[in-house]
Design an enzyme around this catalytic site. Structure first.
Site, short mmCIF file in Angstrom:
data_model
loop_
_atom_site.label_atom_id
_atom_site.label_comp_id
_atom_site.label_asym_id
_atom_site.label_seq_id
_atom_site.Cartn_x
_atom_site.Cartn_y
_atom_site.Cartn_z
CG HIS A 177 2.56 -6.02 -0.35
ND1 HIS A 177 3.26 -5.37 -0.67
CD2 HIS A 177 2.56 -4.99 0.64
CE1 HIS A 177 4.07 -4.49 0.16
NE2 HIS A 177 3.89 -3.91 0.27
CG ASP A 291 1.87 -0.46 0.17
OD1 ASP A 291 1.77 0.83 -0.40
OD2 ASP A 291 2.68 -0.61 0.96
#
Length: 564
Positions: A177, A291
């Protein structure tokens, strides 16, 4: 100090004398006819003409203002004649901003509604969703009971013979990420870490066709692509088209789902999708959102419109995760609350544990899962907080290591309705070093080879992409991709507000930096109105989707994604 006061007093006195003298001079000029005549004689005729025109304009504006005041008076009188007076007998009054207001009398007011105004409401039916989030929130006590090794959950048990007839399928999905701006700037992240992830990706995935990876932040990928030579570009293209690397969601960023205007969410999605389609001929099929701080019902609607069939979410209140895990409802069809049928449904997978890092993805016990994050091998700069480090997988310990990991896989699979398991393998800005690629892929491949070679373990484990997992779920349920698997619930609602532990609610950012957030939304709205006026003259909300006179292909795509 005394001298300073004296200087201040003297200065003030001089200023007052100067102002008074100037006043006397002006007063004398205004009351001296001779001086005014002399001055007028020297005044240029051109300036007199300009002054005369301005006076005429002022007179015209005053006349228009007088007419407006007259109309307002007539309107007020008309209101009083038709009974538009409050029951207390008070007439309308002018508010501080200049508008006329009818005094409130405390009674309920009812407005007449035309039938055509209710078409949307009349077409709406009670959504046949088994899971209504408003009901779920009212049902939960949010008591945060200690669940043991899975602190926010409960103890998971299973019968070892459950997989005898149908082996467990495990898809380990490596990922990284990359925030386009967080602690560092976009460029700083790219040059320090992200570019190395891509460079290593080209080399390490090519070494073994069994290796897989997923990527979501297209802004970083585009920057790498534009700086890569033709050989790296072709190698990357081959990995994508061959299915080893999957572009998930395909947005320019992993968008915020709480504060962003829906048009910004659409715009960033189109930006990434158009680049992928034009450059690589790729259309994303799966959504990946690990996220965003809570999840909005708007995002599944937009992903569905973008032809994505399945999606994954992570940041959901831990009490909701626990409730959904206990009822095996972590996978569901996400439906819009206003939808009368399944036309807006999209298949959604909710990750059950605390985070998307390796200690919280293989199973319920982070102390064990951390032992299989091989970036944390002794000697690394990162270690396991539970004080039990990973061990490299060798012939001498592979049996014990495989059995320990499989136990976590089986426990996690008990939270789902299908014997297909998703195990993400990554974290923020992971795989930026070539060593980590070797540590993760080589050790896991030894574990997979051992498990798969022993029929008594009843498991088939491999690296996979997100779509590999979803396709296996659909196949196991004998349904087409994007279709509701049997016995899977339908859910309606959103997942706000988010808390990751205890009473740590991620809601303060709703009001932090209000100027920038307001500016962002105002700019989005301004761009939307620009499209309305310039790209589609005569725009109306009902006809925006039918507008076909847009000057650019990009604007046409933007319009196609707007809500019907």
């Amino acid at each position: 100090m005394k001298l300073k006061k004296q200087v201040t007093v003297c200065g003030g006195a001089i200023f007052c004398v100067a102002v008074f003298s100037l006043y006397l001079m002006l007063d004398k000029v205004q009351h001296d006819p001779a001086r005014r005549q002399n001055s007028g004689g020297n005044f240029p005729r051109s300036q007199i003409s300009v002054l005369q025109n301005r006076i005429e304009q002022l007179e015209q504006l005053l006349e228009e203002n007088h007419q407006i005041i007259s109309h307002i008076k007539d309107s007020v009188l008309e209101l009083t004649d038709t009974g538009a007076v409050s029951p207390s007998g008070h007439l309308p009054f002018r508010s501080s901003n200049g508008s006329w207001v009818l005094p409130f009398d405390g009674r309920a007011a009812f407005l007449s509604i035309k039938p055509q105004d209710c078409q949307f409401a009349q077409g709406r039916r009670s959504s046949p969703a088994e899971l209504q989030m408003l009901d779920v929130y009212s049902l939960l006590s949010f008591d945060n009971v200690d669940g043991g090794v899975w602190k926010q959950g409960f103890e998971i048990t299973y019968d070892p013979n459950e997989w005898d007839d149908e082996p467990l399928q495990v898809f380990v999905v490596p990922h990284s990420h990359n925030d386009p701006g967080w602690v560092k700037t976009f460029d700083k992240y790219y040059y320090d870490q992200t570019q190395h992830i891509f460079n290593n990706m080209v080399v390490k995935l090519t070494e073994d066709p069994r290796r897989k990876f997923i990527w979501s932040e297209i802004s970083f990928f585009v920057k790498w692509w534009e700086n890569a030579d033709i050989h790296k570009q072709e190698a990357m293209r081959k990995l994508i088209l061959g299915g080893q690397l999957e572009m998930v969601t395909g947005g320019w960023v992993m968008t915020d789902e709480a504060n962003s205007h829906y048009f910004a969410m659409i715009d960033q999605l189109i930006e990434g999708h158009q680049w992928l389609e034009r450059t690589l001929g790729v259309i994303p099929r799966s959504g990946w959102a690990v996220d965003p701080f809570g999840h909005s019902a708007t995002m599944p609607y937009l992903l569905k419109k973008a032809n994505i069939t399945s999606m994954l979410i992570q940041r959901v209140h831990y009490s909701i995760k626990k409730h959904f895990s206990s009822t095996r409802s972590l996978e569901f069809m996400w439906r819009q609350s206003w939808a009368p049928d399944s036309s807006t449904d999209i298949f959604c997978h909710m990750m059950p544990f605390y985070s998307y890092d390796v200690p919280h993805t293989c199973g319920p016990d982070p102390k064990i899962c951390c032992q299989f994050d091989f970036k944390r091998l002794p000697g690394s700069r990162v270690n396991c907080p539970w004080k039990v480090p990973p061990r490299a997988v060798v012939d001498a310990n592979v049996a014990e290591r495989a059995a320990l990991l499989l136990d976590q896989y089986r426990k996690k699979s008990k939270l789902f309705r299908t014997k297909v398991l998703l195990v993400p393998l990554g974290d923020d800005f992971r795989y930026d070093k070539a060593l980590e690629w070797d540590q993760q892929y080589q050790n896991y491949q030894r574990l997979f080879d051992y498990m798969n070679a022993r029929s008594e373990m009843h498991v088939q484990a491999q690296f996979g992409t997100l779509s590999d997992y979803f396709n296996a779920v659909y196949k196991a349920n004998d349904v087409a991709p994007g279709t509701r698997p049997p016995d899977h619930p339908v859910l309606s609602g959103d997942f706000f507000a988010y808390a990751d532990r205890e009473d740590h609610y991620w809601s303060g950012y709703y009001t932090s930096r209000p100027f920038y957030k307001n500016l962002d939304r105002a700019e989005d709205g301004a761009f939307l109105f620009f499209l309305q006026d310039v790209a589609c003259p005569g725009w109306s909300e009902e006809g925006y989707n039918q507008c076909s006179s847009l000057p650019h292909h990009e604007e046409q795509r933007r319009v196609s994604l707007l809500p019907d």
